[in-house]
Motif scaffolding. Structure first.
Motif, PDB file in Angstrom:
ATOM      1  N   LEU A 107     -10.691   1.397  -4.457  1.00  0.00           N
ATOM      2  CA  LEU A 107     -11.389  -0.301  -3.951  1.00  0.00           C
ATOM      3  C   LEU A 107      -9.780  -1.024  -4.011  1.00  0.00           C
ATOM      4  O   LEU A 107      -9.880  -2.439  -3.568  1.00  0.00           O
ATOM      5  CB  LEU A 107     -12.140  -0.119  -4.669  1.00  0.00           C
ATOM      6  CG  LEU A 107     -13.314   0.931  -4.527  1.00  0.00           C
ATOM      7  CD1 LEU A 107     -14.498   0.869  -5.295  1.00  0.00           C
ATOM      8  CD2 LEU A 107     -14.249   0.958  -3.009  1.00  0.00           C
ATOM      9  N   ARG A 108      -9.185  -1.264  -4.941  1.00  0.00           N
ATOM     10  CA  ARG A 108      -8.226  -2.092  -5.341  1.00  0.00           C
ATOM     11  C   ARG A 108      -7.077  -2.237  -4.206  1.00  0.00           C
ATOM     12  O   ARG A 108      -6.590  -3.323  -3.928  1.00  0.00           O
ATOM     13  CB  ARG A 108      -7.886  -2.436  -6.729  1.00  0.00           C
ATOM     14  CG  ARG A 108      -9.193  -2.859  -7.940  1.00  0.00           C
ATOM     15  CD  ARG A 108      -8.386  -3.164  -8.627  1.00  0.00           C
ATOM     16  NE  ARG A 108      -7.559  -1.235 -10.068  1.00  0.00           N
ATOM     17  CZ  ARG A 108      -8.691  -0.831 -10.354  1.00  0.00           C
ATOM     18  NH1 ARG A 108      -9.594  -1.182 -10.714  1.00  0.00           N
ATOM     19  NH2 ARG A 108      -7.808   0.272 -11.365  1.00  0.00           N
ATOM     20  N   THR A 109      -6.929  -1.424  -3.955  1.00  0.00           N
ATOM     21  CA  THR A 109      -5.294  -0.883  -3.482  1.00  0.00           C
ATOM     22  C   THR A 109      -5.755  -1.972  -1.885  1.00  0.00           C
ATOM     23  O   THR A 109      -4.908  -1.643  -1.578  1.00  0.00           O
ATOM     24  CB  THR A 109      -5.444   0.864  -2.943  1.00  0.00           C
ATOM     25  OG1 THR A 109      -4.976   1.018  -4.701  1.00  0.00           O
ATOM     26  CG2 THR A 109      -3.818   0.612  -2.601  1.00  0.00           C
ATOM     27  N   PHE A 110      -7.067  -1.417  -1.495  1.00  0.00           N
ATOM     28  CA  PHE A 110      -7.491  -1.608  -0.317  1.00  0.00           C
ATOM     29  C   PHE A 110      -8.073  -2.480  -0.293  1.00  0.00           C
ATOM     30  O   PHE A 110      -8.745  -2.821   1.009  1.00  0.00           O
ATOM     31  CB  PHE A 110      -8.181  -0.237   0.115  1.00  0.00           C
ATOM     32  CG  PHE A 110      -6.790   0.574   0.878  1.00  0.00           C
ATOM     33  CD1 PHE A 110      -6.189   0.709   2.055  1.00  0.00           C
ATOM     34  CD2 PHE A 110      -7.329   1.809  -0.167  1.00  0.00           C
ATOM     35  CE1 PHE A 110      -5.536   1.910   2.098  1.00  0.00           C
ATOM     36  CE2 PHE A 110      -6.012   2.751  -0.033  1.00  0.00           C
ATOM     37  CZ  PHE A 110      -5.162   2.634   1.093  1.00  0.00           C
ATOM     38  N   ILE A 129       0.928  -1.648   0.110  1.00  0.00           N
ATOM     39  CA  ILE A 129      -0.327  -0.303   0.195  1.00  0.00           C
ATOM     40  C   ILE A 129       1.094   0.921  -0.114  1.00  0.00           C
ATOM     41  O   ILE A 129       0.797   1.761  -0.984  1.00  0.00           O
ATOM     42  CB  ILE A 129      -1.214  -0.081   1.449  1.00  0.00           C
ATOM     43  CG1 ILE A 129      -2.338  -1.127   0.882  1.00  0.00           C
ATOM     44  CG2 ILE A 129      -1.541   1.458   0.927  1.00  0.00           C
ATOM     45  CD1 ILE A 129      -2.656  -1.422   2.178  1.00  0.00           C
ATOM     46  N   VAL A 130       1.942   1.421   0.565  1.00  0.00           N
ATOM     47  CA  VAL A 130       2.558   2.240   0.932  1.00  0.00           C
ATOM     48  C   VAL A 130       3.654   3.007   0.013  1.00  0.00           C
ATOM     49  O   VAL A 130       3.549   3.388  -0.968  1.00  0.00           O
ATOM     50  CB  VAL A 130       3.921   2.104   2.159  1.00  0.00           C
ATOM     51  CG1 VAL A 130       4.734   3.260   2.017  1.00  0.00           C
ATOM     52  CG2 VAL A 130       3.014   1.952   2.956  1.00  0.00           C
ATOM     53  N   GLU A 131       3.979   1.180  -1.044  1.00  0.00           N
ATOM     54  CA  GLU A 131       4.284   1.974  -3.147  1.00  0.00           C
ATOM     55  C   GLU A 131       3.976   2.384  -3.431  1.00  0.00           C
ATOM     56  O   GLU A 131       4.152   2.791  -4.282  1.00  0.00           O
ATOM     57  CB  GLU A 131       5.059   0.242  -3.104  1.00  0.00           C
ATOM     58  CG  GLU A 131       6.157  -0.199  -2.123  1.00  0.00           C
ATOM     59  CD  GLU A 131       7.456   0.689  -2.352  1.00  0.00           C
ATOM     60  OE1 GLU A 131       7.887   1.286  -2.828  1.00  0.00           O
ATOM     61  OE2 GLU A 131       8.082   1.469  -1.122  1.00  0.00           O
ATOM     62  N   ALA A 132       2.361   2.295  -3.653  1.00  0.00           N
ATOM     63  CA  ALA A 132       1.172   2.380  -4.235  1.00  0.00           C
ATOM     64  C   ALA A 132       1.411   3.846  -4.398  1.00  0.00           C
ATOM     65  O   ALA A 132       1.399   4.439  -5.930  1.00  0.00           O
ATOM     66  CB  ALA A 132      -0.089   1.548  -3.864  1.00  0.00           C
ATOM     67  N   TYR A 133       1.834   4.591  -3.319  1.00  0.00           N
ATOM     68  CA  TYR A 133       1.372   5.635  -2.906  1.00  0.00           C
ATOM     69  C   TYR A 133       2.572   6.347  -2.931  1.00  0.00           C
ATOM     70  O   TYR A 133       3.035   7.753  -3.001  1.00  0.00           O
ATOM     71  CB  TYR A 133       0.788   6.789  -1.705  1.00  0.00           C
ATOM     72  CG  TYR A 133      -0.734   6.076  -1.848  1.00  0.00           C
ATOM     73  CD1 TYR A 133      -1.717   7.165  -2.069  1.00  0.00           C
ATOM     74  CD2 TYR A 133      -1.609   4.910  -1.470  1.00  0.00           C
ATOM     75  CE1 TYR A 133      -3.134   6.819  -1.997  1.00  0.00           C
ATOM     76  CE2 TYR A 133      -2.677   4.317  -1.901  1.00  0.00           C
ATOM     77  CZ  TYR A 133      -2.968   5.648  -2.042  1.00  0.00           C
ATOM     78  OH  TYR A 133      -5.011   5.195  -1.479  1.00  0.00           O
ATOM     79  N   ASN A 134       4.195   6.056  -3.311  1.00  0.00           N
ATOM     80  CA  ASN A 134       5.260   6.315  -3.361  1.00  0.00           C
ATOM     81  C   ASN A 134       5.192   6.529  -4.381  1.00  0.00           C
ATOM     82  O   ASN A 134       6.428   5.930  -5.252  1.00  0.00           O
ATOM     83  CB  ASN A 134       6.287   4.797  -2.275  1.00  0.00           C
ATOM     84  CG  ASN A 134       7.753   6.333  -2.398  1.00  0.00           C
ATOM     85  OD1 ASN A 134       8.038   7.244  -2.890  1.00  0.00           O
ATOM     86  ND2 ASN A 134       8.902   4.877  -2.676  1.00  0.00           N
TER      87      ASN A 134
END
Length: 478
Positions: free
Chosen positions: A469-472, A343-348
């Protein structure tokens, strides 16, 4: 009665007492006295912290259960028809705010000639949201008292709004942040049934419900700090300001801590197993049941909610490193570490610093995700749900609170032309919902989180909601 200088002539009734309540007691509805002038704002809710921005000319008090009503002198409907009613609930983390502030002034809605506006006060901090009913005795009624205040105000509206030209059968409840979480919580409170027709939740929705275990722990921390853990009823006689200030000391202050899976915060409590329960379940579960499929609901979020803390509370909000951000997700939301890394990498992305990554991640985890899930849940149960994404415009980043002026139809000082258009769009969407003119809105949510955007969002809002929705996926939000 006074006149408010707005776009159309507006009549106002200010500081109307709608209920009375002793400390830590449930509110008692008051009748309307038509012989009073109602030409001054009532006292604001007693609270700790900086209150200079609230415009509380008549001070602060525990006896704060008053509301304001604004009605157009020349409504834009046939003279024999009542107007839709919009009831506004202010936000402020359940600790701050008042119906005296500019962003609670629903005269801007009445000035369109299309609605009667109401803005209510409710008890804040320990007086409205500290759970104490488990101690019994003189404290047996102290659960979700702030929500009980709101429900009592809606009862007052039902009984009295017709005399102001409003339709008691057509009431829309709206709010921002804590006000939006409270509005959504009405869905789970049987005592609120029949008191509203529609809901509009801005920057808050069917989430952030405080678990009973934490509500009790917060009460223990509070009583221990005061040195009265063996005699809780001493709360009835201690100085009110001391109580308000003490709660700010013992409660978590960081937005991440306050909004994790366990919600160690202050707010609406899932008190269904507690004495004197107000809720029957969580709002999301009630939506899934279809019991409120007849209630049209608008969920709105800003595209950069978390950037308010990135910009204004940088040092406190900064996780320091991405590893610390992963740790936060593990500890506060019980997300498995491998998944938290993903999740963190998806926002990094895009060269974001750790504080910017946290701002973007919490924007979606705390706001975008719950709004999309609630809208999809309501739609699946047969209800009409609408999603709105408020994007940035010239002179106004789309952070938490960016649409507050627009909700009540007020003009932000020095706003740009783009801001004016965005604010007007927010106001008009709310008015269309309140009037039942959903044809003036956009396509409701289906099995897809169809989202309309206003302003200049950095992404397609429907595609972004699907990505979130997919990320979480599989990660629960209370």
């Amino acid at each position: 009665m006074t006149k408010t200088a707005t776009r159309r002539p507006v009549r106002s009734w200010l500081g109307i007492p709608y209920a009375t309540a002793g400390r830590f007691r449930r509110p008692t509805l008051l009748p309307f006295d038509p012989d009073q002038p109602y030409d001054q704002q009532g006292p604001a809710p007693l609270q700790a912290g900086d209150t200079s921005w609230l415009g509380a000319e008549n001070g602060f008090s525990e006896d704060c259960l008053n509301l304001n009503v604004w009605a157009p002198e020349e409504p834009q409907i046939p003279a024999d028809g009542p107007l839709p009613v919009v009831v506004y609930i202010f936000g402020g983390g359940f600790e701050l705010g008042s119906n005296t502030q500019t962003t609670s002034n629903a005269a801007g809605l009445a000035a369109t000639g299309q609605a009667v506006g109401v803005s209510l006060n409710y008890r804040l901090g320990p007086f409205g949201w500290l759970s104490l009913s488990q101690y019994g005795g003189a404290l047996e009624e102290a659960t979700n008292l702030g929500l009980q205040d709101m429900i009592t105000a809606l009862r007052w509206v039902q009984e009295n709004i017709a005399r102001f030209g409003g339709d008691p059968a057509n009431v829309t409840v709206t709010g921002h942040s804590a006000g939006a979480f409270s509005a959504a919580a009405l869905l789970a409170a049987p005592s609120a049934d029949g008191l509203y027709s529609r809901l509009a939740a801005f920057s808050g929705g069917a989430s952030r419900i405080v678990p009973a275990w934490w509500a009790e722990e917060l009460a223990v921390k509070f009583l221990t700090e005061l040195g009265i853990s063996n005699d809780p009823e001493r709360l009835l006689t201690l100085d009110a300001h001391l109580l308000a200030e003490t709660l700010t000391k013992v409660g978590p202050r960081d937005i991440g801590d306050r909004n994790g899976a366990d919600n160690t915060t202050l707010g609406v409590v899932d008190d269904r197993t507690q004495p004197g329960a107000v809720l029957q379940d969580t709002p999301l579960h009630v939506l899934a049941s279809g019991r409120h499929r007849d209630i049209d609901i608008l969920f709105s979020t800003a595209t950069h909610e978390g950037d308010w803390w990135v910009i204004n509370k940088t040092a406190d909000f900064d996780p320091g490193s991405l590893d610390n951000l992963v740790e936060e997700l593990v500890i506060t939301s019980r997300i498995p570490r491998s998944r938290a890394h993903q999740i963190v990498e998806a926002y990094n992305t895009g060269g974001r610093s750790p504080v910017e990554v946290r701002g973007a991640l919490l924007t979606d985890y705390l706001y975008t995700l719950p709004a999309a899930r609630a809208a999809l849940t309501h739609a699946a149960a047969g209800g009409n749900a609408y999603l709105l994404a408020v994007g940035p415009v010239e002179g106004s980043h789309a952070v938490h609170g960016t649409e507050m002026y627009g909700i009540v139809g007020q003009e932000r000082p020095g706003r740009s032309g783009e801001q004016a258009v965005r604010d007007t769009s927010v106001r008009d969407a709310l008015l269309a919902l309140a009037a039942g003119n959903t044809g003036e809105l956009w396509e409701p949510v289906t099995s897809t989180p169809i989202t309309r955007s206003i302003g200049n969002p950095p992404y397609d809002p429907t595609a972004h909601a699907l990505e979130v929705l997919r990320t979480f996926e599989g990660i629960q939000r209370p």
